[in-house]
Write an enzyme that holds these catalytic residues in place. Structure first.
Site: not given
Length: 480
Positions: A15, A19, A237-238
């Site tokens: 958020a 990278r 979804h991280d």
């Protein structure tokens, strides 16, 4: 690299920054190299908060270009990002404006209208999802209109579409929309109908570890990639990728994926859809291999980062390492607050908001910067510990150890405070759990690695540095 090894690009968007990481993987090898880092964050316009997704797409292409220069044998790409947000794309591929940011307050007026169509208890029984004001179903309700030729692509799927030309919805992120059935792991057609949403508004669900397609010729020309490269659905979804990167040895553990948000929970084989679970606001989100990420969202280090940002704007000095060193000297037992209070969702002066919340509760307001930092970390640690106990109680799964992964694993004071508050050992690391989880799933899909999630984690334990914190009360008791 040996013939048994391969290289993969992990596009990891958080958020506040993004990278592209280059992972090299083999039976006894797992290492990461950052090839491109770029800023991310809300763009404030007169009508609300947005994401600069076009800028992110260009940053991703630049990162893939750098990754290919360093590893001409690049085998694959996987994308993970935050949840719930989406871009609207027409049938001809046209993007309908920049995606809204989940912190935009536009959903507040529509939540009651959604619950009139599907009461909160019925909604939870279907999707098992924690109530958060920015869940995708509320964002859809806040849209002025959803044209019949428009599809919603969640952020990682939108970026994947631009890379491959194929539209899908990866399952772990789909489970954050509020429209995925918690039991079947597919779209809940009854919810779509009840909420007046077209069944085709979102593309078909694809499980993590599936091949989406290859980079298009246009993308390869833009990035200088000369050979076919596969795009794989990782845990997009991280948090799902971060949980893959938890170096646990068995099921009796809790995890805290700690960054902007703190995701606190346990890994289960099936969802918990009880009234008690709904009352505790726990969520059942999908993980790899059909698992359930049973967790609570906690506001996380967002509060600390916003506090530091406000201080910098006002010219107040002090680096985070210096402040943490001084905060560690502040006596225990100080004031605490609920980090999930609505006052802390939007950007702004967190120190002032903390002071107001503490005054309302009759507690002493910290005055110095180290005291404020310690108050934030004490509050997070106490809340994390409470959510761990809740997860164990509601799921019936014992918790014997806590794993802290993500940026919070670097915060030694926070990790020690979590151990103290929970009374459990805390294993900190890896910091790059999300990118590592992304790469591990790609490598298994590619055939470089084999085995279940425990086999992937065993390689992780052999190749990353971990640090264990014992609860200080337990240590003191053992010393007698």
């Amino acid at each position: 690299m040996t013939p048994a090894e391969a290289a993969f690009a992990a596009v990891d968007l958080g958020a506040s920054s993004g990278r592209v990481m280059l992972g090299r993987v083999g039976p006894d090898r797992l290492d990461l190299q950052q090839v491109n880092r770029f800023r991310n964050g809300p763009v404030t316009l007169p009508d609300g908060l947005y994401w600069d997704v076009l800028g992110l797409h260009q940053d991703v292409l630049e990162g893939l270009r750098d990754a290919a220069r360093k590893a001409p044998y690049l085998a694959g790409v996987g994308i993970d990002t935050w949840a719930v947000d989406y871009g609207l794309v027409r049938r001809d591929g046209q993007l309908v404006g920049n995606p809204r940011h989940y912190r935009d307050p536009r959903t507040a007026p529509v939540i009651d209208a959604v619950h009139r169509r599907v009461p909160a208890d019925a909604l939870y029984a279907a999707n098992g999802l924690q109530h958060l004001a920015f869940n995708t179903i509320y964002q859809f309700a806040a849209e002025p209109a959803l044209a019949p030729d428009v599809q919603a692509l969640l952020i990682p799927d939108l970026l994947g579409y631009w890379l491959t030309g194929r539209r899908v919805t990866e399952q772990t992120n789909a489970s954050t929309t509020g429209l995925l059935n918690a039991v079947t792991g597919d779209w809940d057609t009854g919810l779509f109908e009840a909420l007046g949403l077209r069944p085709g508004l979102l593309p078909p669900v694809l499980a993590p570890g599936s091949v989406v397609g290859e980079l298009t010729e246009a993308v390869r020309a833009e990035t200088g990639i000369t050979r076919p490269v596969t795009v794989t659905t990782v845990g997009s979804h991280d948090t799902a990728s971060a949980v893959v990167g938890v170096p646990a040895t068995g099921p009796n553990h809790a995890y805290i994926s700690c960054g902007t948000w703190g995701l606190v929970g346990v890994e289960l084989e099936r969802p918990v859809l009880t009234d008690q679970s709904r009352a505790a606001n726990f969520t059942n989100e999908r993980g790899i291999d059909g698992t359930i990420r049973y967790l609570r969202n906690v506001m996380g280090l967002w509060i600390l980062s916003e506090t530091l940002r406000t201080w910098r704007l006002r010219g107040r000095t002090g680096t985070l390492p210096e402040l943490l060193e001084k905060a560690a000297l502040v006596p225990a037992g100080g004031p605490t607050f609920d980090p999930d209070a609505p006052e802390f969702l939007a950007p702004g002066d967190m120190a002032a908001r903390i002071g107001e919340v503490l005054r309302r509760s009759g507690q002493r307001v910290p005055q110095t910067q180290p005291e404020i930092v310690r108050c934030i970390l004490d509050s997070l640690a106490v809340t994390f510990a409470a959510r761990i106990r809740d997860a164990a109680r509601l799921s019936g799964e014992p918790v014997e150890m806590v794993h802290v992964v993500g940026g919070g694993a670097q915060n030694r004071l926070l990790c020690q405070l979590i151990a103290d508050a929970s009374g459990l050992p805390v294993v900190a690391g890896p910091v790059e759990a999300t990118a590592l989880g992304n790469v591990l799933v790609q490598a298994r899909t590619h055939g470089t690695l084999t085995g279940d999630r425990w086999a992937l984690r065993e390689l992780l334990r052999r190749t990353v540095e971990l640090h264990t914190y014992q609860p200080r009360s337990v240590v003191a008791a053992a010393r007698g």
